[in-house]
Design a protein around this motif. Sequence first.
Motif, mmCIF file in Angstrom:
data_model
loop_
_atom_site.group_PDB
_atom_site.id
_atom_site.type_symbol
_atom_site.label_atom_id
_atom_site.label_comp_id
_atom_site.label_asym_id
_atom_site.label_seq_id
_atom_site.Cartn_x
_atom_site.Cartn_y
_atom_site.Cartn_z
ATOM 1 N N ASN A 180 -3.169 40.503 -0.279
ATOM 2 C CA ASN A 180 -4.305 40.149 -1.044
ATOM 3 C C ASN A 180 -5.544 41.075 -1.208
ATOM 4 O OD1 ASN A 180 -3.211 37.543 -1.781
ATOM 5 N ND2 ASN A 180 -3.661 36.581 -0.064
ATOM 6 N N LYS A 181 -5.187 42.343 -0.813
ATOM 7 C CA LYS A 181 -5.960 43.473 -0.926
ATOM 8 C C LYS A 181 -5.266 44.331 -1.342
ATOM 9 C CE LYS A 181 -9.259 41.980 2.630
ATOM 10 N NZ LYS A 181 -9.950 42.263 3.969
ATOM 11 N N ILE A 182 -5.980 45.216 -1.989
ATOM 12 C CA ILE A 182 -5.476 46.764 -2.487
ATOM 13 C C ILE A 182 -6.135 47.697 -1.887
ATOM 14 C CG2 ILE A 182 -4.803 48.227 -4.400
ATOM 15 C CD1 ILE A 182 -4.533 45.775 -6.245
ATOM 16 N N SER A 183 -5.376 48.491 -0.937
ATOM 17 C CA SER A 183 -6.297 49.869 -0.298
ATOM 18 C C SER A 183 -6.378 50.812 -1.214
ATOM 19 C CB SER A 183 -5.419 50.124 0.921
ATOM 20 O OG SER A 183 -4.338 50.330 0.651
ATOM 21 N N ILE A 192 -9.881 46.460 -1.926
ATOM 22 C CA ILE A 192 -10.336 45.884 -3.099
ATOM 23 C C ILE A 192 -9.755 44.171 -3.297
ATOM 24 C CG2 ILE A 192 -10.638 45.558 -5.675
ATOM 25 C CD1 ILE A 192 -10.892 48.822 -5.678
ATOM 26 N N ASN A 193 -10.537 43.556 -3.378
ATOM 27 C CA ASN A 193 -9.970 41.993 -3.280
ATOM 28 C C ASN A 193 -9.900 41.615 -4.939
ATOM 29 O OD1 ASN A 193 -12.592 40.861 -4.205
ATOM 30 N ND2 ASN A 193 -12.875 40.779 -1.761
ATOM 31 N N LEU A 194 -9.305 40.451 -5.029
ATOM 32 C CA LEU A 194 -9.133 39.862 -6.470
ATOM 33 C C LEU A 194 -10.681 39.800 -7.298
ATOM 34 C CD1 LEU A 194 -6.817 38.928 -8.535
ATOM 35 C CD2 LEU A 194 -7.240 36.822 -7.710
ATOM 36 N N PHE A 220 -13.911 41.672 -11.875
ATOM 37 C CA PHE A 220 -15.312 42.421 -12.367
ATOM 38 C C PHE A 220 -15.020 43.180 -13.794
ATOM 39 C CE2 PHE A 220 -18.292 46.101 -12.760
ATOM 40 C CZ PHE A 220 -19.367 45.492 -13.099
ATOM 41 N N TRP A 221 -14.150 43.995 -13.358
ATOM 42 C CA TRP A 221 -13.752 45.158 -14.663
ATOM 43 C C TRP A 221 -13.054 44.433 -15.821
ATOM 44 C CZ3 TRP A 221 -16.404 49.217 -14.597
ATOM 45 C CH2 TRP A 221 -16.858 49.699 -13.172
ATOM 46 N N TYR A 222 -12.446 43.344 -15.373
ATOM 47 C CA TYR A 222 -11.741 42.423 -16.597
ATOM 48 C C TYR A 222 -12.669 41.631 -17.417
ATOM 49 C CZ TYR A 222 -7.165 43.899 -14.683
ATOM 50 O OH TYR A 222 -6.238 44.736 -14.330
#
Length: 490
Positions: A308-311, A335-337, A342-344
């Motif tokens: 549930n995180k993207i390194s 970065i978490n969901l 935010f960008w979407y």
Amino acid sequence: MFRIFSLFIGFISTLSLGQAEEHAWPIFRGPGGSGQALGQAVPTAFGPEKNVVWKTALPSGPSSPIIWGSRLFISGHVGTSVKMLCLNRLTGEVLWEGAREIPKVPKFFHIAGSVAAATPATDGKRVVFYFDDYGLITTDLNGNKLWEHRFVTSTGNQFSYGASPIIEGKKLLLNRDGALDSCLVCFDLKTGRILWKAKRPGVINSYCSPYVMEVNGAKQVLQGGSGELVAYDFNTGSEVWKATGLPGFVCVSPLAVGDTIYYGGWSTAHVAGRSRIASFFPENSGLTSESLESAEGFFKQFDKNKDNKISFAEFPSGRMKDVFPMTDQDGDKSINLEELDFWYTIKPWAGRNAFYAIKTGGKGDITRSHVKWKVPRGIPYVCSPIVQDNKLYLIKKGGFVTCVDTTTGKPIYSQERLGVGGEYYATPITVGDRIFIAAERGTVFVIKPSDKLEIIARNEIGEKLEATPAIVHDTLYLRGDKNLWAFRKK
């Protein structure tokens, strides 16, 4: 290593340090900020093993070189020490180095952020360096301090300060957009005394350098930012005219040729949803339709270990990865969901992506009366425009070239591919019947001004290129992320 003295013994004696402005590239984009190297004959083919005169290792920083006579000036930094350097442009030898200490190096949102991004300026008697976290430093050509000006605060630019000080006559102009006292400020070049301030309240950080032009015998200073291009009286700082409907977040600097001003830009801030996400990544990124539509879809594709995180390592290459620290709001190096969403979901900022051709000579708001034509596509993100033979050239990130007829505003060709993607930070330079375009990934293209994209040469330098080249005495000076190079036909 490059047999410097054997190559140059024939003309070193004819070029003394500090000679007149015959060999001058005094400000960002060269004489008059035009991006044109007139009467020069630099090699078309060059690289680490071809037509190299010398190379000199430099401290970190993307500022561009400037030149007066046989002296070349450039800036950089090593940690919290900001550097001012003078080199012999004939040999690459460092003649002197000055330094100032800043409290810390900010944690910039963008990977390309630097405390030494502003290009110096010179009038042949003085050299002006600007570091947003320190202030203005003016020296003589030998590095002796003449005056300094410290500001109460920096502009607080979280992407780093990207504009450059500009010298025109006896005045020095500096963009302070986004500061507590957001303004365009004019100094007496000799004394450092502030002559005037044009207040720009509510204006966010801008990377646009001031540009000076003459209209009906009177000089005006152009400054872009926060959706407007404003012309100020050169002597008083009073507003003469403005054009609106432009990008709110802008990196491009204006250019005037004849009775026309060319200015505009593109930013992800002015697009939303799927279009915004697509703009963050190269065409070959492999993003699925689900990734473009939602943060959940993006996680499904790129959260490889399902934690549930993207390194940073998991994140796909592209502009969003370049601003990883901006997205990583909690600072946990992933970065978490919620952070990604935010960008979407964020709405577009005020302003819009546009590029204008503006007729000079107006008063007040001239958006309706003096905008001759607009370019809707192929607009640059960072690099500024150039004009050659009644053709406007725009370089878009990803390596797309657009050529526009300056008389009609109609594209001669649109978004033709150079063949190297990524960012294009350096402003192109015209040299006779050739245009030099530097890709951040380390390639310098040479194209021919014509009715179609003609690539004459593709030169691999072997290091990242962010700075705009300087050209004097048939020599191309090119800064990479490690070295400053001098190329000249042998």
